[in-house]
Scaffold this motif. Structure first.
Motif, PDB file in Angstrom:
ATOM      1  N   GLY A  10       0.823  -1.195   0.000  1.00 38.89           N
ATOM      2  CA  GLY A  10       0.000   0.000   0.000  1.00 38.89           C
ATOM      3  C   GLY A  10       0.858   1.245   0.000  1.00 38.89           C
ATOM      4  O   GLY A  10       2.081   1.174   0.126  1.00 38.89           O
ATOM      5  N   SER A  11       0.194   2.385  -0.121  1.00 33.39           N
ATOM      6  CA  SER A  11       0.935   3.644  -0.057  1.00 33.39           C
ATOM      7  C   SER A  11       1.117   4.087   1.393  1.00 33.39           C
ATOM      8  O   SER A  11       2.094   4.734   1.719  1.00 33.39           O
ATOM      9  CB  SER A  11       0.243   4.725  -0.892  1.00 33.39           C
ATOM     10  OG  SER A  11      -1.086   4.895  -0.463  1.00 33.39           O
ATOM     11  N   ASN A  40       5.370   5.147  -5.555  1.00 35.08           N
ATOM     12  CA  ASN A  40       4.714   5.428  -6.828  1.00 35.08           C
ATOM     13  C   ASN A  40       5.028   6.869  -7.236  1.00 35.08           C
ATOM     14  O   ASN A  40       4.479   7.808  -6.664  1.00 35.08           O
ATOM     15  CB  ASN A  40       3.200   5.226  -6.691  1.00 35.08           C
ATOM     16  CG  ASN A  40       2.469   5.375  -8.008  1.00 35.08           C
ATOM     17  OD1 ASN A  40       3.006   5.912  -8.967  1.00 35.08           O
ATOM     18  ND2 ASN A  40       1.245   4.910  -8.043  1.00 35.08           N
ATOM     19  N   SER A  41       5.898   7.028  -8.201  1.00 40.80           N
ATOM     20  CA  SER A  41       6.351   8.357  -8.599  1.00 40.80           C
ATOM     21  C   SER A  41       5.249   9.182  -9.267  1.00 40.80           C
ATOM     22  O   SER A  41       5.361  10.407  -9.357  1.00 40.80           O
ATOM     23  CB  SER A  41       7.557   8.246  -9.523  1.00 40.80           C
ATOM     24  OG  SER A  41       7.230   7.463 -10.647  1.00 40.80           O
ATOM     25  N   ALA A  65       5.792 -10.377  14.394  1.00 42.93           N
ATOM     26  CA  ALA A  65       6.172 -10.921  13.093  1.00 42.93           C
ATOM     27  C   ALA A  65       5.849  -9.997  11.923  1.00 42.93           C
ATOM     28  O   ALA A  65       5.140 -10.359  10.992  1.00 42.93           O
ATOM     29  CB  ALA A  65       5.481 -12.270  12.912  1.00 42.93           C
ATOM     30  N   VAL A  66       6.406  -8.773  11.978  1.00 45.87           N
ATOM     31  CA  VAL A  66       6.157  -7.791  10.935  1.00 45.87           C
ATOM     32  C   VAL A  66       7.488  -7.207  10.456  1.00 45.87           C
ATOM     33  O   VAL A  66       8.349  -6.893  11.259  1.00 45.87           O
ATOM     34  CB  VAL A  66       5.260  -6.645  11.463  1.00 45.87           C
ATOM     35  CG1 VAL A  66       5.134  -5.530  10.446  1.00 45.87           C
ATOM     36  CG2 VAL A  66       3.889  -7.166  11.850  1.00 45.87           C
ATOM     37  N   THR A  67       7.624  -7.094   9.150  1.00 39.51           N
ATOM     38  CA  THR A  67       8.766  -6.423   8.537  1.00 39.51           C
ATOM     39  C   THR A  67       8.217  -5.275   7.710  1.00 39.51           C
ATOM     40  O   THR A  67       7.197  -5.443   7.032  1.00 39.51           O
ATOM     41  CB  THR A  67       9.535  -7.390   7.606  1.00 39.51           C
ATOM     42  OG1 THR A  67       9.933  -8.533   8.337  1.00 39.51           O
ATOM     43  CG2 THR A  67      10.749  -6.715   6.997  1.00 39.51           C
ATOM     44  N   VAL A  68       8.877  -4.123   7.748  1.00 37.71           N
ATOM     45  CA  VAL A  68       8.464  -2.983   6.928  1.00 37.71           C
ATOM     46  C   VAL A  68       9.528  -2.762   5.862  1.00 37.71           C
ATOM     47  O   VAL A  68      10.720  -2.724   6.162  1.00 37.71           O
ATOM     48  CB  VAL A  68       8.277  -1.708   7.775  1.00 37.71           C
ATOM     49  CG1 VAL A  68       7.814  -0.556   6.898  1.00 37.71           C
ATOM     50  CG2 VAL A  68       7.294  -1.945   8.917  1.00 37.71           C
ATOM     51  N   ASP A  69       9.078  -2.640   4.617  1.00 38.37           N
ATOM     52  CA  ASP A  69       9.975  -2.497   3.483  1.00 38.37           C
ATOM     53  C   ASP A  69       9.316  -1.545   2.491  1.00 38.37           C
ATOM     54  O   ASP A  69       8.172  -1.125   2.683  1.00 38.37           O
ATOM     55  CB  ASP A  69      10.202  -3.881   2.856  1.00 38.37           C
ATOM     56  CG  ASP A  69      11.399  -3.950   1.920  1.00 38.37           C
ATOM     57  OD1 ASP A  69      12.176  -2.980   1.850  1.00 38.37           O
ATOM     58  OD2 ASP A  69      11.537  -4.980   1.238  1.00 38.37           O
ATOM     59  N   SER A  70      10.007  -1.220   1.413  1.00 43.04           N
ATOM     60  CA  SER A  70       9.413  -0.420   0.342  1.00 43.04           C
ATOM     61  C   SER A  70       9.790  -1.053  -0.999  1.00 43.04           C
ATOM     62  O   SER A  70      10.737  -1.836  -1.078  1.00 43.04           O
ATOM     63  CB  SER A  70       9.898   1.025   0.413  1.00 43.04           C
ATOM     64  OG  SER A  70      11.285   1.098   0.193  1.00 43.04           O
ATOM     65  N   PHE A  71       9.019  -0.698  -2.011  1.00 41.19           N
ATOM     66  CA  PHE A  71       9.315  -1.242  -3.337  1.00 41.19           C
ATOM     67  C   PHE A  71       8.821  -0.295  -4.414  1.00 41.19           C
ATOM     68  O   PHE A  71       7.971   0.558  -4.173  1.00 41.19           O
ATOM     69  CB  PHE A  71       8.688  -2.634  -3.513  1.00 41.19           C
ATOM     70  CG  PHE A  71       7.195  -2.631  -3.728  1.00 41.19           C
ATOM     71  CD1 PHE A  71       6.662  -2.812  -4.999  1.00 41.19           C
ATOM     72  CD2 PHE A  71       6.319  -2.463  -2.663  1.00 41.19           C
ATOM     73  CE1 PHE A  71       5.286  -2.813  -5.202  1.00 41.19           C
ATOM     74  CE2 PHE A  71       4.947  -2.470  -2.856  1.00 41.19           C
ATOM     75  CZ  PHE A  71       4.426  -2.646  -4.132  1.00 41.19           C
ATOM     76  N   GLU A  72       9.390  -0.463  -5.606  1.00 47.05           N
ATOM     77  CA  GLU A  72       8.952   0.236  -6.814  1.00 47.05           C
ATOM     78  C   GLU A  72       8.599  -0.824  -7.840  1.00 47.05           C
ATOM     79  O   GLU A  72       9.089  -1.940  -7.776  1.00 47.05           O
ATOM     80  CB  GLU A  72      10.074   1.110  -7.371  1.00 47.05           C
ATOM     81  CG  GLU A  72      10.367   2.352  -6.568  1.00 47.05           C
ATOM     82  CD  GLU A  72      11.421   3.214  -7.252  1.00 47.05           C
ATOM     83  OE1 GLU A  72      11.073   3.867  -8.262  1.00 47.05           O
ATOM     84  OE2 GLU A  72      12.557   3.222  -6.775  1.00 47.05           O
ATOM     85  N   GLY A  73       7.780  -0.456  -8.790  1.00 46.17           N
ATOM     86  CA  GLY A  73       7.467  -1.398  -9.861  1.00 46.17           C
ATOM     87  C   GLY A  73       6.287  -2.279  -9.536  1.00 46.17           C
ATOM     88  O   GLY A  73       5.404  -1.918  -8.761  1.00 46.17           O
ATOM     89  N   LEU A  74       6.305  -3.467 -10.132  1.00 43.48           N
ATOM     90  CA  LEU A  74       5.177  -4.385  -9.994  1.00 43.48           C
ATOM     91  C   LEU A  74       5.228  -5.151  -8.674  1.00 43.48           C
ATOM     92  O   LEU A  74       6.284  -5.663  -8.281  1.00 43.48           O
ATOM     93  CB  LEU A  74       5.171  -5.398 -11.140  1.00 43.48           C
ATOM     94  CG  LEU A  74       4.894  -4.846 -12.538  1.00 43.48           C
ATOM     95  CD1 LEU A  74       5.069  -5.955 -13.576  1.00 43.48           C
ATOM     96  CD2 LEU A  74       3.492  -4.257 -12.609  1.00 43.48           C
ATOM     97  N   LEU A  75       4.081  -5.251  -8.041  1.00 47.01           N
ATOM     98  CA  LEU A  75       3.970  -6.007  -6.795  1.00 47.01           C
ATOM     99  C   LEU A  75       4.353  -7.468  -7.007  1.00 47.01           C
ATOM    100  O   LEU A  75       5.025  -8.057  -6.158  1.00 47.01           O
ATOM    101  CB  LEU A  75       2.549  -5.916  -6.245  1.00 47.01           C
ATOM    102  CG  LEU A  75       2.247  -6.759  -5.014  1.00 47.01           C
ATOM    103  CD1 LEU A  75       3.142  -6.365  -3.843  1.00 47.01           C
ATOM    104  CD2 LEU A  75       0.782  -6.644  -4.651  1.00 47.01           C
TER     105      LEU A  75
END
Length: 167
Positions: A10-11, A40-41, A65-75
């Protein structure tokens, strides 16, 4: 039996108690959840990706049991990289379902091993959205019952440094 892991994308601009409700209830189904903040640019978020990740880490520090990360592109590419085949998504209303169904269908088309798990939000948070929180905070409304304390503080800081919209 292998560990049941889901990615919760999510954002999260900003994270709300509605998001955390889905996350906490998701932890009763999954052994571990990766919160994946979308960079999301094309959108113009209030908080940077780094700020959203930091706020999520503070807001979920009490959960195991939670990790926080970020990503770009396709899920689906991110999920494959993380070796995760389940996407956790929260639903508030029929309008959410229609949109989320389209996203789940395209994800399934792009990667047939991806499954989407929809979880209904608790009735208490069915009205809640990040955009409503931002608007309330922008006009000085109390968001204390809508977002975790670190988010409330960050919103106050963001909006105190900007001119009031009626100025």
């Amino acid at each position: 039996m292998s560990e049941r892991i889901a990615v919760y994308p999510g954002s999260f601009d900003p994270v709300t108690f509605g998001h955390l409700d889905i996350l906490q209830r998701g932890l009763s189904v999954f052994d571990h959840i990766i919160i994946a903040v979308l960079n999301n640019s094309s959108k113009h978020p209030l908080f940077t990706v780094e700020e959203r990740v930091a706020l999520l880490k503070k807001s979920t520090a009490h959960l195991g049991a939670v990790t926080v990360d970020s990503f770009e592109g396709l899920l689906v590419d991110y999920a494959k990289k993380k070796n995760v085949s389940v996407v956790l998504r929260g639903l508030r209303a029929i309008s959410d379902f229609e949109y989320e169904l389209q996203i789940a269908a395209i994800n399934k088309n792009l990667n047939p091993t991806i499954e989407t798990c929809f979880m209904m939000t608790s009735n208490h948070y069915s009205f809640l959205s990040s955009s409503m929180v931002k608007e309330a905070a922008m006009y000085g409304g109390s968001v204390h019952e809508l977002v975790p304390l670190p988010v409330e503080q960050a919103l106050k800081q963001k909006f105190s440094s900007k001119h009031h919209p009626s100025d």
